[in-house]
Design a protein around this motif. Structure first.
Motif, PDB file in Angstrom:
ATOM      1  N   ASP A   5       5.628  13.970   1.897  1.00  0.00           N
ATOM      2  CA  ASP A   5       6.992  13.769   1.819  1.00  0.00           C
ATOM      3  C   ASP A   5       7.885  13.986   3.100  1.00  0.00           C
ATOM      4  OD1 ASP A   5       9.637  13.591   1.003  1.00  0.00           O
ATOM      5  OD2 ASP A   5       9.244  14.064  -1.064  1.00  0.00           O
ATOM      6  N   THR A 148       7.607   0.008   2.444  1.00  0.00           N
ATOM      7  CA  THR A 148       7.334   1.364   1.844  1.00  0.00           C
ATOM      8  C   THR A 148       6.059   2.047   2.389  1.00  0.00           C
ATOM      9  OG1 THR A 148       5.952   0.322   0.225  1.00  0.00           O
ATOM     10  CG2 THR A 148       8.184   0.295  -0.144  1.00  0.00           C
ATOM     11  N   ASP A 165       6.352  10.067   4.044  1.00  0.00           N
ATOM     12  CA  ASP A 165       7.026   9.040   3.230  1.00  0.00           C
ATOM     13  C   ASP A 165       8.348   9.579   3.072  1.00  0.00           C
ATOM     14  OD1 ASP A 165       7.590   7.573   0.652  1.00  0.00           O
ATOM     15  OD2 ASP A 165       6.152   8.484  -0.605  1.00  0.00           O
ATOM     16  N   GLY A 167      10.587   7.361   1.479  1.00  0.00           N
ATOM     17  CA  GLY A 167      11.137   6.205   0.457  1.00  0.00           C
ATOM     18  C   GLY A 167      11.101   4.757   1.094  1.00  0.00           C
ATOM     19  N   PRO A 168      11.730   3.659   0.221  1.00  0.00           N
ATOM     20  CA  PRO A 168      11.729   2.696   1.042  1.00  0.00           C
ATOM     21  C   PRO A 168      12.558   2.409   2.154  1.00  0.00           C
ATOM     22  CG  PRO A 168      12.085   2.391  -1.499  1.00  0.00           C
ATOM     23  CD  PRO A 168      12.204   4.001  -0.941  1.00  0.00           C
TER      24      PRO A 168
END
Length: 205
Positions: A5, A148, A165, A167-168
């Protein structure tokens, strides 16, 4: 292969460590996910091109964390380029500038370097940690860019050491690419910054 993340406090450090080892990372940007490598390492850049299935005839642009970082890489940037950086960075504008004999092997650049400062906090944090990154869109050549991290993993899998990551990504228009011929701005690709906006700073071809 690790998916982290991008909001994790250790995310930028983990990705920067992979970059320093000559490995590939995927990072979110203000357009699509990018595939990044250490531009100082010919082996890392070759790994990036090989992962995408891309030839040296399409050299990778370089993302930077600040205008100051860009000016270190392109010290002969014309005044109009500096004005565009001040107005549109961070954002969807890539500037093709003289590369000052950096000794980097990014592909067939003809003595230039394409620089952009992305408008995404996770990307900027990584660029501060790792330094400038050679970056291309995180997809196999001929396939749609990844919006993504899951799409990036599906296409690139274990070729990448760390996926951040975020998010989109918003997608939309790619960055506008501009080169310079004296005081003339040449639009090589139209994108997020329009010709009308550029024309406020000089002549546009």
């Amino acid at each position: 292969m690790r998916v982290i993340d991008s909001a994790d406090a250790a995310a930028a450090g983990a990705a920067a460590a992979a970059v320093r080892e000559g490995l590939l990372v995927v990072l979110p940007t203000d357009t699509v996910y990018g595939l990044g490598a250490d531009p100082r390492s010919p082996r890392a850049v070759d790994r990036l091109l090989t992962a995408k299935g891309r030839g040296r005839d399409k050299p990778s642009p370089v993302l930077v964390a600040s205008v100051a970082q860009a000016e270190e890489l392109a010290r002969k940037a014309p005044d109009v380029a500096k004005a565009l950086m001040a107005e549109f960075w961070p954002g969807a504008l890539t500037l093709v500038l003289p590369s000052e004999r950096l000794g980097w092997d990014l592909g067939e650049t003809n003595g230039t370097i394409a620089l952009r400062m992305p408008n995404h906090p996770a990307a900027l944090e990584l660029l501060k940690e790792a330094g400038p990154l050679a970056v291309s869109s995180a997809n196999l050549s001929g396939r749609p860019p990844a919006a993504t991290v899951g799409e990036a993993v599906e296409q690139l899998g274990g070729k990448v050491a760390v996926y951040l990551d975020g998010g989109p990504c918003p997608g939309g228009a790619p960055s506008t690419i501009v080169s310079f011929d004296g005081g003339l701005m040449r639009v090589l690709r139209e994108g997020g910054v329009g010709r009308g906006e550029l024309a406020r700073f000089g002549d546009v071809a």
